[in-house]
Write a protein that holds these residues in place. Structure first.
Motif, PDB file in Angstrom:
ATOM      1  N   ILE A 107      49.355  30.617  42.556  1.00 13.71           N
ATOM      2  CA  ILE A 107      47.980  31.101  42.544  1.00 13.71           C
ATOM      3  C   ILE A 107      47.300  30.514  41.320  1.00 13.71           C
ATOM      4  CG2 ILE A 107      46.486  33.125  42.425  1.00 13.71           C
ATOM      5  CD1 ILE A 107      48.805  34.726  43.697  1.00 13.71           C
ATOM      6  N   VAL A 108      46.249  29.756  41.553  1.00 17.45           N
ATOM      7  CA  VAL A 108      45.511  29.128  40.455  1.00 17.45           C
ATOM      8  C   VAL A 108      44.158  29.810  40.316  1.00 17.45           C
ATOM      9  CG1 VAL A 108      46.668  26.903  40.725  1.00 17.45           C
ATOM     10  CG2 VAL A 108      44.542  27.337  41.965  1.00 17.45           C
ATOM     11  N   GLY A 109      43.592  29.677  39.144  1.00 16.70           N
ATOM     12  CA  GLY A 109      42.283  30.269  38.898  1.00 16.70           C
ATOM     13  C   GLY A 109      41.922  30.144  37.439  1.00 16.70           C
ATOM     14  N   ARG A 110      40.631  30.269  37.172  1.00 19.72           N
ATOM     15  CA  ARG A 110      40.156  30.178  35.792  1.00 19.72           C
ATOM     16  C   ARG A 110      40.621  31.376  34.975  1.00 19.72           C
ATOM     17  NH1 ARG A 110      35.676  28.632  38.921  1.00 19.72           N
ATOM     18  NH2 ARG A 110      34.991  26.471  38.574  1.00 19.72           N
ATOM     19  N   SER A 111      40.590  31.223  33.661  1.00 21.45           N
ATOM     20  CA  SER A 111      40.885  32.340  32.771  1.00 21.45           C
ATOM     21  C   SER A 111      39.904  33.471  33.051  1.00 21.45           C
ATOM     22  CB  SER A 111      40.760  31.881  31.315  1.00 21.45           C
ATOM     23  OG  SER A 111      40.983  32.944  30.434  1.00 21.45           O
ATOM     24  N   GLY A 112      40.425  34.695  33.159  1.00 28.11           N
ATOM     25  CA  GLY A 112      39.570  35.831  33.436  1.00 28.11           C
ATOM     26  C   GLY A 112      39.285  36.072  34.901  1.00 28.11           C
ATOM     27  N   SER A 113      39.934  35.308  35.775  1.00 33.53           N
ATOM     28  CA  SER A 113      39.673  35.449  37.215  1.00 33.53           C
ATOM     29  C   SER A 113      40.428  36.605  37.852  1.00 33.53           C
ATOM     30  CB  SER A 113      40.022  34.143  37.940  1.00 33.53           C
ATOM     31  OG  SER A 113      41.403  33.856  37.818  1.00 33.53           O
TER      32      SER A 113
END
Length: 247
Positions: free
Chosen positions: A39-45
């Motif tokens: 699972i990828v995502g920006r910081s704070g996502s």
């Protein structure tokens, strides 16, 4: 039957001004034994929040979590603690090691309440796992005197020492150099394959994410499958490096 299943999970928190911050929105995900999901995502996502719900450390505001078909909300706190301790291995981004204790003390910790062979062989099992992550020569070093990368490997050894059914890794290579990070991911893959465990990796590193068989992106609180080949191309172009298609 899925090993762990999320059904329409949402998570929100109440802020000081009585407004609600929506972190996760309507997420459904099934993870089977032997799965490798990234699972990828920006910081704070909300990636870490999602991982904590998968690992039954946190409860959703809405929706349900099931482990091997049994809804978690129906379990007593004691049963849930035992289930999590025996079946879930966490690799936390912040390490969460016991200060003032040695590397081997930290890795033995999940075995301290085990029974039978796991309890009586706990030091031998912990030493073997530290050897596998390349820290066989550092087993008696105080954990907070180790480098960040060494502490990460202790945390990984601790997560794997019980051969859990579900391995949850939050940025497992974040404190490691490229070569060590690659060897750590190979170890996680190897242990998961040998034991039939599911491995869920939360990461912002597309190279780490690409090792999984299923890939998702968490954005604006919603989870969706992602095509990593397109993600790689987008990141390459953003960095100003021509891709094969544009070179």
């Amino acid at each position: 039957m899925s090993l762990v299943s999320l059904d329409s999970i949402s998570k929100s928190v109440l802020l000081a001004d009585d407004s609600r911050l929506e972190i996760l929105r309507g997420i459904s995900l099934d993870v089977d034994a032997g799965d490798h999901v990234s699972i990828v995502g920006r910081s704070g996502s909300g990636k870490s929040t999602l991982l904590n719900i998968l690992g039954m450390l946190d409860a959703p505001t809405e929706g349900s979590v099931s482990f091997e078909g049994t809804p978690v909300r129906k379990m007593s706190s004691g049963r849930l603690d035992r289930l999590r301790g025996a079946n879930v291995g966490f690799v936390f981004q912040q390490f969460n090691l016991l200060a003032g204790r040695t590397a081997i003390d930290n890795v033995m910790m999940p075995l301290s309440h085990a029974s039978g062979r796991l309890f009586w062989k706990r030091r031998e099992l912990a030493a073997d796992m530290l050897e596998r992550v390349g820290l066989g020569h550092r087993i008696d070093q105080i954990a907070d005197r180790l480098s960040g990368g060494e502490q990460q490997r202790v945390a990984i050894a601790r997560a794997l020492v019980r051969n859990p059914m579900l391995i949850l890794a939050d940025e497992p290579t974040g404190a490691l150099d490229i070569d060590t990070g690659a060897s750590v991911m190979e170890l996680l893959d190897e242990v998961a394959t040998q034991t039939g465990a599911a491995l869920v990796t939360i990461t912002h590193d597309l190279h780490v994410a690409a090792r999984a068989r299923r890939h998702y992106r968490l954005e604006a609180g919603r989870l969706a499958p992602v095509d990593l080949s397109r993600a790689f191309e987008a990141s390459t172009l953003a960095a100003g490096v021509p891709s094969e298609a544009t070179a």
